[in-house]
Every structure is written in structure tokens, then in C-alpha cells.
Enzyme design. Structure first.
Site, PDB file in Angstrom:
ATOM      1  N   LYS A  80       0.811  -1.085   0.123  1.00 31.93           N
ATOM      2  CA  LYS A  80       0.118   0.087   0.026  1.00 31.93           C
ATOM      3  C   LYS A  80       0.972   1.197   0.204  1.00 31.93           C
ATOM      4  O   LYS A  80       2.080   1.360   1.096  1.00 31.93           O
ATOM      5  CB  LYS A  80      -0.953   0.062   1.089  1.00 31.93           C
ATOM      6  CG  LYS A  80      -1.455   0.767   1.137  1.00 31.93           C
ATOM      7  CD  LYS A  80      -2.783   1.225   2.061  1.00 31.93           C
ATOM      8  CE  LYS A  80      -3.599   1.774   2.713  1.00 31.93           C
ATOM      9  NZ  LYS A  80      -4.181   2.254   3.338  1.00 31.93           N
ATOM     10  N   ASP A  93     -16.791  -2.173  10.471  1.00 35.54           N
ATOM     11  CA  ASP A  93     -17.002  -2.731   9.360  1.00 35.54           C
ATOM     12  C   ASP A  93     -17.515  -4.070   9.266  1.00 35.54           C
ATOM     13  O   ASP A  93     -16.356  -4.373   7.680  1.00 35.54           O
ATOM     14  CB  ASP A  93     -16.726  -1.075   8.011  1.00 35.54           C
ATOM     15  CG  ASP A  93     -17.155  -1.461   6.798  1.00 35.54           C
ATOM     16  OD1 ASP A  93     -18.655  -2.394   6.282  1.00 35.54           O
ATOM     17  OD2 ASP A  93     -17.157  -0.610   5.791  1.00 35.54           O
TER      18      ASP A  93
HETATM   19  C1  DJQ Z   1      -7.620  -3.515   9.632  1.00 35.98           C
HETATM   20  C2  DJQ Z   1      -6.733  -2.744   7.411  1.00 35.98           C
HETATM   21  C3  DJQ Z   1      -5.238  -4.565   2.726  1.00 35.98           C
HETATM   22  C4  DJQ Z   1      -5.920  -2.542   2.240  1.00 35.98           C
HETATM   23  C5  DJQ Z   1      -6.701  -6.096  -1.811  1.00 35.98           C
HETATM   24  C6  DJQ Z   1      -6.071  -7.476  -2.345  1.00 35.98           C
HETATM   25  C7  DJQ Z   1      -4.865  -8.340  -1.835  1.00 35.98           C
HETATM   26  C8  DJQ Z   1      -4.637  -6.192  -0.289  1.00 35.98           C
HETATM   27  C9  DJQ Z   1      -8.994  -3.965  11.409  1.00 35.98           C
HETATM   28  C10 DJQ Z   1      -7.613  -4.044  10.978  1.00 35.98           C
HETATM   29  C11 DJQ Z   1      -8.184  -5.433  10.936  1.00 35.98           C
HETATM   30  N1  DJQ Z   1      -6.159  -4.499   8.523  1.00 35.98           N
HETATM   31  O1  DJQ Z   1      -6.115  -3.797   7.569  1.00 35.98           O
HETATM   32  N2  DJQ Z   1      -7.431  -3.107   8.860  1.00 35.98           N
HETATM   33  C12 DJQ Z   1      -6.411  -1.742   6.820  1.00 35.98           C
HETATM   34  N3  DJQ Z   1      -5.913  -2.023   4.931  1.00 35.98           N
HETATM   35  C13 DJQ Z   1      -6.308  -2.598   4.540  1.00 35.98           C
HETATM   36  C14 DJQ Z   1      -5.523  -2.998   3.259  1.00 35.98           C
HETATM   37  C15 DJQ Z   1      -6.641  -4.819   2.241  1.00 35.98           C
HETATM   38  N4  DJQ Z   1      -6.741  -3.998   0.591  1.00 35.98           N
HETATM   39  C16 DJQ Z   1      -6.967  -2.349   1.545  1.00 35.98           C
HETATM   40  C17 DJQ Z   1      -5.938  -4.369  -0.449  1.00 35.98           C
HETATM   41  C18 DJQ Z   1      -6.105  -5.577  -1.133  1.00 35.98           C
HETATM   42  C19 DJQ Z   1      -4.294  -7.931  -0.920  1.00 35.98           C
HETATM   43  C20 DJQ Z   1      -3.006  -8.614   0.004  1.00 35.98           C
HETATM   44  N5  DJQ Z   1      -3.414  -9.557  -1.188  1.00 35.98           N
HETATM   45  N6  DJQ Z   1      -4.270  -9.354  -1.809  1.00 35.98           N
HETATM   46  O2  DJQ Z   1      -6.523  -3.175  -1.021  1.00 35.98           O
HETATM   47  N7  DJQ Z   1      -4.785  -2.885   4.029  1.00 35.98           N
HETATM   48  C21 DJQ Z   1      -4.294  -2.608   5.346  1.00 35.98           C
HETATM   49  C22 DJQ Z   1      -2.709  -2.587   3.918  1.00 35.98           C
HETATM   50  C23 DJQ Z   1      -2.853  -3.270   2.441  1.00 35.98           C
HETATM   51  C24 DJQ Z   1      -1.533  -3.508   2.050  1.00 35.98           C
HETATM   52  C25 DJQ Z   1      -0.219  -3.514   2.342  1.00 35.98           C
HETATM   53  C26 DJQ Z   1      -0.893  -3.360   3.975  1.00 35.98           C
HETATM   54  C27 DJQ Z   1      -1.889  -2.763   4.718  1.00 35.98           C
HETATM   55  O3  DJQ Z   1      -7.258  -3.037   4.251  1.00 35.98           O
END
Ligand code: DJQ
Length: 835
Positions: free
Chosen positions: A587, A691
Site C-alpha cells: 500500500k 465495518d
Molecule cells: C485492518 C486494515 C489490505 C488495504 C486487496 C487485495 C489483496 C490487499 C481492522 C484491521 C482489521 N486490517 O487491514 N485494517 C486496513 N488495510 C487494508 C489493506 C486490503 N486492501 C486494502 C487491499 C488488498 C491485498 C492483499 N492481497 N490481495 O487493497 N491494508 C491495510 C494494507 C494493504 C497493503 C499493505 C498493508 C496494508 O484493508
């Protein structure tokens, strides 16, 4: 994205009530008994056309009273075609009346007279009487079936009146007796009428949009005179003026609108008349701004003031900034600079072809001088005694302004203290409120919204005309706007679980995940990154492969990472592939992101770095020594759980025929159990997700699950979020009743959302929860959960769902948060079902 905080509403109400200025009436809140049963309405203010006897005089017509012979009864039998009899109440000042209640004569079992139906007439000045009609034009209100039950009816539209008459109606000749109550609050706007050109009709290719004022209670010939209507009914129009909050009405119902073709002067003039001379601070005009349909808020307003006989020569002019970007409807505040007036005439200049208003409200000081000048138009008694010497008027008003300023400062200070105290009191109050049983007997004796101490003293009607939840919608955007309050209240003490000290909690806003998190923050230097519990990864070892997603300030990329094993090995002591490169999701903060977005990104890193659980998205490493800031997590090859399941079928005939990939029931349970396990971990930290849904879970190899939080901006899922006036966005179909109605987000509301997620899983995400209900109906259903009178609609048992599992879901949707299971219990139950 910010979430509505009801704390702000309460605060707003509190400050407003302390400051004793008027503000927009919120019909959802304005439902207080006005004093028939409580006794605030004096006997002499209750009169009637006639009485059967001294012991059934008008003064015995008080709801829930058994004095005299138990009710008001007119002298003669009421005939179907004779509408002469009435019971009249004088409220002594203008009131906004939203609800009426009636009851018959029971008199401890001796009496059995009641009104099957009645009509309402009302008056603001005691001389011009107006028959109330509902939005479909019907006057008769269905009432009692027996002599003892109270029947409450919403007045839709509400009325603004000082005098109200109840006129019993029957379908056959019968003896009628009545006891009544009015509910509402004082109408502090003081507006007695607005006069405007009649609303017009817009012809669109697919609709005819009627922009008339359909509930205007004055005369409408060429223009509207002497009445009030939709501009004062407390219902704000939606962003799309073709839609309406109200069911079964025509396109454009919420708005009154005019086309510039009929106004050569380029403006629409509306005149407002008030009950007395007032000191005006603000006028708020709720305008539509759907510029794609040639509708725009006004470009300029010119207001004239009349305080005595003549109009002041110099008008006040105000030009709001035109908004060509946001098509959302909005309130435009116009500062009225403490002009004293009993009438205001405003010319609203067109900014486009159409001008559409849905509400206009005024704020003014109630305590005003009133000399021997114009008597109040309505003859209502002035609040303040007349000034003897008119020469003191100017001095006097300056002192008043000074006093006003001082008072305002004091109130701001009080408000600040209240905010501090509030956080502690609020949780306790809400806990208590949950056990409060709503019943008319417990309704307060307060006479107005401002005097009442508790929000829960309002009457929530028990009949089918119940309107409360949907009415809240009008108020929500205001809450959302004011939601600067930290989210920490939602993380504070839940269900008696020990929690972090309030001071240790910070509010963080995700970057892709637009959600507000609250986590314990240890003292650390945010920007130096010193205390981020993950390591820096050499950026040059990342190779971009493809884009996985996009948020407001960043993107998520699929990358190849060289030497990432070391980072992974350190964290997980189990085996990882030995290849030189692994796939990771990265990200990245966009290079043009502003300072706030950058801080949010660093805060998100801080939170994510502390979440260490196999079922939560895990931060492997970061790149924060240089720009662009990055965070790295494992790649989950199967994308989000919603997409994953909706493309698969349960094992069985159908899947064989269609040749689609399948998922077994056990695998579904395995995935659900992982979600429960991740949530068990989050709840152990008192971390409230807010959410939880399949769209926010990621699927890796072999049905492994990690909970994420993508935020609310993905187009694919926009239908899962309810947008209130273009601002607050809420996943209402996953939200507990208390989150929707009280703005309360806790682990218990996550439990509710978990059960909805479980329901999605067992339906292979082929159907949206409550797909048969519109968003408005979902909110109404929330009201049913709140009242808990067996009228709430639960999500149905999915075909694949065994009874034992459905029981778990139903447990998660219990009204009382304390009765819902914990994630620990849910997790255990799922493991049992699986085996
Ligand atoms: C929490 C988050 C991961 C960004 C799509 C397809 C993919 C990633 C409340 C805690 C539980 N966990 O995560 N909060 C916020 N973050 C995220 C994401 C999912 N996202 C959005 C994607 C996505 C992957 C991986 N494999 N396939 O776009 N976060 C943080 C994230 C993304 C990348 C690196 C580090 C964190 O929801």
C-alpha cells in the site's frame, strides 16, 4: 470518512437549549407530551363545543386521567354527518406538533364511549382555522377501538399551531367521549407564515416532477399566502430531488421549486412573517444542488427587514459560494446580523434554471423589546414586558448584544466542560437507556424539547404510523458534519470489560480504509517512525506487478519482493517458501498526498504494526525512510471473500451442471471460524472494527482468511453503504440498531455485523442482506429492533444453515447488547458445528 457521532447531536441540543435560541425542529426528537396528562396545560385552556354534564367537561379530556366522569363528552350524540363537536386546547404559544394521542371514557369499567375516528383543526391566531390533512389529502384519522387503550397517531405532515381542536367523527350515531394529548415541542422559529410564488412543475423526459408545496396550509391561488408547509415540516429533501423520504408520493415531493423562466427579475421572493419582533441571527435554507439537472442553490439573496410598520431601506445581501462540484443538497446558513424584525422578505437569485428549497429555518433571540409599536400579528402575548421609554431602545439593544456575547462565551466554556464530562457519562447513560422500557405511562411531564432532561422521555408511537427511524435521517448529516469528536467513546468500556484509559486512546483514520479506528497509543514519536514495531524494507527490492486496488490517497500494488523471507521468518516461525522472491501487497501513499493524509498513513502503520494475529492483515515491513511511504503485507491470492464466494457454488447438482468451482460446508465454517477468531483477537484489544463484512475479508491459499478494512470508497460495494445527504456513509445493513440509532459502535455491534457476515457466507454472497428492503425500510426495521415488539424482520435462515448456526446468528441480533454472545463464544460454537 467520518462517522456520525450522536454525541454531537446531544451537544448541539444542549448548547441550543442553554442558549435559548431557536433552531431547526427535528421531528424525530420533537415528540414530547405537551401537558394534557402532565397538567402543564391549565384547565382554562381546555374548552369544548359542549359538554354532556359538569363531570364530563372539557377539562376532563386529559389523556390517562380518570378525574370527573373519566373523559370529555359532548352534549349530544355525534352523528356521521354532523361535525359540530370539538375539544379545543390552547397551547398559549406556537408549537410544532408531531403526534396526537386519544383514549375513550373507561372510568374504571363504567364507561364505554370512545371516538372511532376524528379530524383535527388547528389555528395559529385563534381566528383562521385550518383542517389538517395527511400527505394524501385525507382528513379523517382512525382512532380508538375500545375505551381504555391509548392510540397514538403521527401527524404527517406535522402542524405548527397554538390552538388545536379534536372533532370526533363516527360512521353511525353514537355517544362519544375523548381524552387526548398532543406531542411536539415549542416552535421557537416564531414563523407564522411564509408567502411565496406557487411551486412549479418540472418536465423531465422520464418524469414530471411536481415542485409544489403540497402541504401548504394557507391559500394558494397564484401565490402562496398566510400559510406554512413543506418549507417548515422538518423534512429535508434528498440529494436527488426526484426521490423522497416519504413513501407513496410523487417525484419532487420534498421540494418546492421555481424555474427562472417565470421570474423575469431573476429572483424568487419569499416573505416570512413572525409572531413578534425578533432579533435574528441566522436563516438556514436547505437547497438542492443537482446541477446536472439545472438545479443549483441560489447565487445571491437580498433580505429586507420590517420591524415596525415600514421596511428598512437598506437590505442585507449575501452571496454563497457556488458549488459546481458537489451535487449534494445542503443547508446554506445566512447570517442575519442581529436585525430586528417581525417580517423578513428575501429575494433568492437563480444560479441556474431551477431553484429548489426543502426547508427554511430561522434562529433568533426570543427575548425582545416590544414597545407600543406594532402589536404581534397573531396577538400572541409577548414574552418580555413592553419598554416604557422608547428612547432607551438603542442603548438597550447594544447592552443586550453585549450580554448576548458574554452569555455565548459562558456557554462555550460550559460546552467544553460538558464535552469532557460527557465522555464519561455518555457510556453509562446509554447503557441505562437500553433497559428503558418505552411506554406512554413513563413519558415525561416536560413541555418541550428544551426543558426535558432525557432524550428517552419522548413518545415513540406504538401504532403502524411509526416514523421515528427514517426521520432521524434528516438529522444525521448534521451529526456527520460535527463529528470532530474522537471515536474513543466507542472503544470505551463495553460490557464491563476492562479497557484502556481514555487518554491512551487516539483516533486514527485509515487511508485506503476510510474508517476511524481507536487503539491504545503508547507514547511514541509518530513521525520519526522509531516506535513502529516493523522494520524498514529496502525499496529497491520491490518490483511492481499490478494494481490491486485504489483509495483516496493511495494505491495497493501487487509486487515481487526479494529477500522478504527474512522478514516473514522472523515473524512466523513456521515455514515459508524458499524462493528468492515472494509476492506481497504494497500500500503506497500517493506522492501528491497532503500532510494530513501522510500523518494518517503513518498512524495506520502504527496501528497495523500492533495487530498480530493470523486472521488479521499483517504488516510485514514498511518503507518510511523515504517517499513514497509504503506498507507491505502478504499477498492473498483469492482477493476479497465476497468476490471469492460469489463466484463459487455449494457442492451439489447445480455446481456439477454449471461446472463452477465449489466450496464445501465445512470450508464455509472454517472461513467463518477464522473471521470469528480474528474478531476475538480484535475484541481482546477493545478494537472495534465498525465495518465487518465479507467485502472486508481477504482470502489466501486453502481458504485462509484475514480481516482487512478497505474503507467505503470501492465502487463495487457502493450499494452496501447508505449515503446521507452526500456526507455520512454507513453500512446500515450490517449495523446493529444501536449503531444506527444511537451512533454507538462497540464489540457488541461488531458481533451483530459478524452474524450478518456469517449470513452472507452461508448464502455464498449471492444476495445482499435485506435485499427486499430499501435503505429507508432497513432503517425503519432498525426502529422495530429497537422497540422489540416482534415486528422486526430478521435475515432468513440460509438454505445451507443448520438450526444450531442460525441460533448463533439470532443470538448476535438480540436487542440487549449484553445478551449477545462474545467472539470467544461464537468461535467455540463454530468449531463445534464444523466438527
Ligand atoms: C485492518 C486494515 C489490505 C488495504 C486487496 C487485495 C489483496 C490487499 C481492522 C484491521 C482489521 N486490517 O487491514 N485494517 C486496513 N488495510 C487494508 C489493506 C486490503 N486492501 C486494502 C487491499 C488488498 C491485498 C492483499 N492481497 N490481495 O487493497 N491494508 C491495510 C494494507 C494493504 C497493503 C499493505 C498493508 C496494508 O484493508
Amino acid at each position: 470518512m467520518k462517522r456520525p457521532r450522536h454525541v454531537c447531536l446531544s451537544l448541539l441540543l444542549l448548547v441550543t437549549s442553554l442558549a435559548s435560541v431557536s433552531s431547526q425542529v427535528n421531528p424525530g426528537v420533537c415528540r414530547y407530551p405537551l401537558g394534557m396528562s402532565g397538567g402543564q396545560i391549565q384547565d382554562e385552556d381546555i374548552s369544548a363545543s359542549s359538554q354532556w354534564s359538569e363531570s364530563t367537561a372539557a377539562r376532563y379530556g386529559r389523556l390517562d386521567f380518570e378525574e370527573g366522569d373519566g373523559a370529555w363528552c359532548p352534549e349530544i350524540t355525534v352523528e356521521p354527518d354532523n361535525l359540530k363537536e370539538f375539544l379545543q386546547i390552547d397551547l398559549r404559544s406556537l408549537h410544532f406538533i408531531t403526534l396526537v394521542g386519544t383514549q375513550g371514557r373507561h372510568a374504571g369499567g363504567i364507561g364505554n364511549e370512545f371516538a372511532q375516528m376524528y379530524k383535527i383543526k388547528y389555528s395559529r391566531d385563534g381566528s383562521r382555522w385550518i383542517s389538517w390533512r395527511n400527505r394524501q389529502g385525507k382528513q379523517v384519522i382512525e382512532a380508538n377501538r375500545n375505551a381504555y387503550d391509548i392510540v397514538l397517531k403521527d401527524l404527517e405532515p406535522p402542524v405548527i399551531a397554538r390552538f388545536v381542536r379534536f372533532m370526533p367523527v363516527t360512521d353511525h350515531s353514537m355517544n362519544v367521549c375523548m381524552r387526548v394529548e398532543l406531542y411536539g415541542c415549542e416552535w421557537l422559529d416564531g414563523l407564522v407564515s411564509y408567502n411565496a410564488p406557487a411551486g412549479q412543475q418540472m418536465n423531465l423526459p422520464e418524469h414530471v416532477v411536481y415542485l409544489n408545496d403540497s402541504v401548504y396550509d394557507g391559500a394558494i391561488i397564484h401565490s402562496m399566502t398566510e400559510g406554512l408547509g413543506q418549507l417548515t415540516d422538518g423534512v429535508c429533501g434528498l440529494d436527488d430531488f426526484i426521490d423522497s423520504h416519504v413513501y407513496n408520493v410523487w417525484p419532487g415531493y420534498d421540494y418546492v421549486g421555481w424555474s427562472n423562466q417565470s421570474f423575469p427579475g431573476g429572483y424568487v421572493e419569499i416573505m416570512f412573517e413572525f409572531d413578534r419582533i425578533r432579533n435574528f441571527t441566522t436563516m438556514m435554507v436547505h437547497c438542492n444542488n443537482m446541477f446536472t439537472h439545472n438545479v443549483k442553490a441560489f447565487q445571491q439573496v437580498v433580505c429586507y427587514f420590517r420591524s415596525e410598520m415600514d421596511w428598512e431601506p437598506t437590505p442585507l445581501t449575501f452571496s454563497p459560494t457556488l458549488d459546481d462540484e458537489d451535487p449534494g443538497a445542503r443547508f446554506i446558513p445566512i447570517a442575519l446580523a442581529n436585525h430586528m424584525a417581525s417580517a423578513i422578505k428575501c429575494q433568492f437569485y437563480f444560479a441556474d434554471i431551477w431553484l429548489l428549497f426543502s426547508e427554511i429555518t430561522f434562529q433568533s433571540d426570543t427575548a425582545m423589546y416590544n414597545t407600543t409599536l406594532t402589536p404581534p400579528k397573531t396577538g400572541l402575548p409577548p414574552i418580555i414586558q413592553p419598554e416604557d421609554d422608547p428612547t432607551h431602545k438603542v442603548d438597550d439593544s447594544t447592552t443586550r448584544i453585549l450580554i448576548g456575547c458574554l452569555v455565548a462565551i459562558i456557554f462555550i466554556l460550559v460546552a467544553i466542560i460538558v464535552i469532557i464530562l460527557w465522555r464519561q457519562v455518555w457510556q453509562k447513560m446509554l447503557e441505562k437507556s437500553e433497559t428503558f422500557i418505552y411506554s406512554h405511562n413513563q413519558s415525561s411531564s416536560a413541555t418541550s424539547e428544551q426543558e426535558s432532561s432525557s432524550t428517552y422521555e419522548r413518545i415513540f408511537p406504538l401504532g403502524p404510523d411509526y416514523q421515528e427511524p427514517s426521520r432521524l435521517i434528516c438529522k444525521l448529516p448534521e451529526l456527520a458534519q460535527n463529528s470532530e469528536e474522537p471515536a474513543s467513546s466507542s472503544t470505551a468500556a463495553q460490557d464491563g470489560v476492562p479497557h484502556y484509559a481514555e487518554a491512551d486512546i487516539v483516533t486514527l483514520q485509515g487511508v485506503t480504509g476510510g474508517n476511524t479506528y481507536a487503539i491504545p497509543a503508547l507514547a511514541m514519536d509518530l513521525l520519526s517512525g522509531k516506535d513502529v514495531a516493523v522494520e524498514e524494507f529496502p525499496r529497491k527490492l520491490l518490483t511492481f506487478k499490478e494494481k490491486l486496488g485504489e483509495g483516496q490517497f493511495g494505491e495497493v500494488h501487487l509486487c515481487e519482493a526479494e529477500g522478504m523471507q527474512e522478514f516473514m521468518n522472523k515473524e512466523f516461525l513456521f515455514d515459508v517458501p524458499e524462493e528468492a522472491t515472494v509476492l506481497v501487497a504494497v500500500k503506497m501513499l500517493r506522492s501528491d498526498a497532503n500532510k494530513n493524509a501522510r500523518n494518517d498513513f503513518l498512524k495506520e502503520i502504527k496501528i497495523m504494526s500492533r495487530l498480530k494475529d493470523p486472521n488479521i492483515v499483517r504488516l510485514l515491513a514498511v518503507c518510511i525512510y523515504s517517499d513514497p511511504l509504503c506498507m507491505i503485507t502478504e499477498y492473498m491470492e483469492n482477493g476479497d471473500l465476497n468476490q471469492f464466494l460469489s463466484r463459487r457454488e455449494p457442492e451439489g447438482q447445480l455446481a456439477l451442471l454449471s461446472n463452477s468451482p465449489t466450496v464445501s460446508f465445512d470450508n464455509l465454517c472454517y472461513m467463518a471460524a477464522q473471521v470469528a477468531s480474528g474478531m476475538k483477537y480484535l475484541s481482546s484489544l477493545n478494537f472495534v472494527h465498525r465495518d465487518l463484512a465479507t467485502r472486508n475479508c481477504l482470502v489466501g491459499k486453502n481458504f485462509t482468511i484475514k480481516i482487512a478494512d478497505f474503507g467505503m470508497s470501492r465502487n463495487l460495494y457502493s450499494g452496501d453503504y447508505y449515503r446521507i445527504q452526500g456526507r455520512a456513509v454507513l453500512p446500515i445493513r450490517w449495523m446493529s440498531w444501536e449503531s444506527i440509532l444511537l451512533g454507538k459502535f462497540t464489540t457488541a455491534s461488531d458481533v451483530w455485523a459478524f452474524a450478518v457476515t456469517l449470513w452472507e457466507i452461508l448464502n455464498f454472497c449471492k444476495e445482499q442482506p435485506y435485499s427486499q428492503l430499501t435503505d429507508e425500510q432497513v432503517i425503519e426495521n432498525t426502529g422495530e429492533f429497537f422497540r422489540d415488539q416482534k415486528r422486526q424482520i430478521y435475515l432468513p435462515q440460509p438454505v445451507l444453515c443448520p438450526d444450531s448456526l442460525y441460533k448463533v446468528m439470532l443470538g448476535c441480533w438480540r436487542r440487549n447488547t449484553k445478551e449477545r454472545p462474545s467472539f470467544q463464544e461464537i468461535h467455540r460454537a463454530l468449531l463445534e458445528i464444523q466438527s
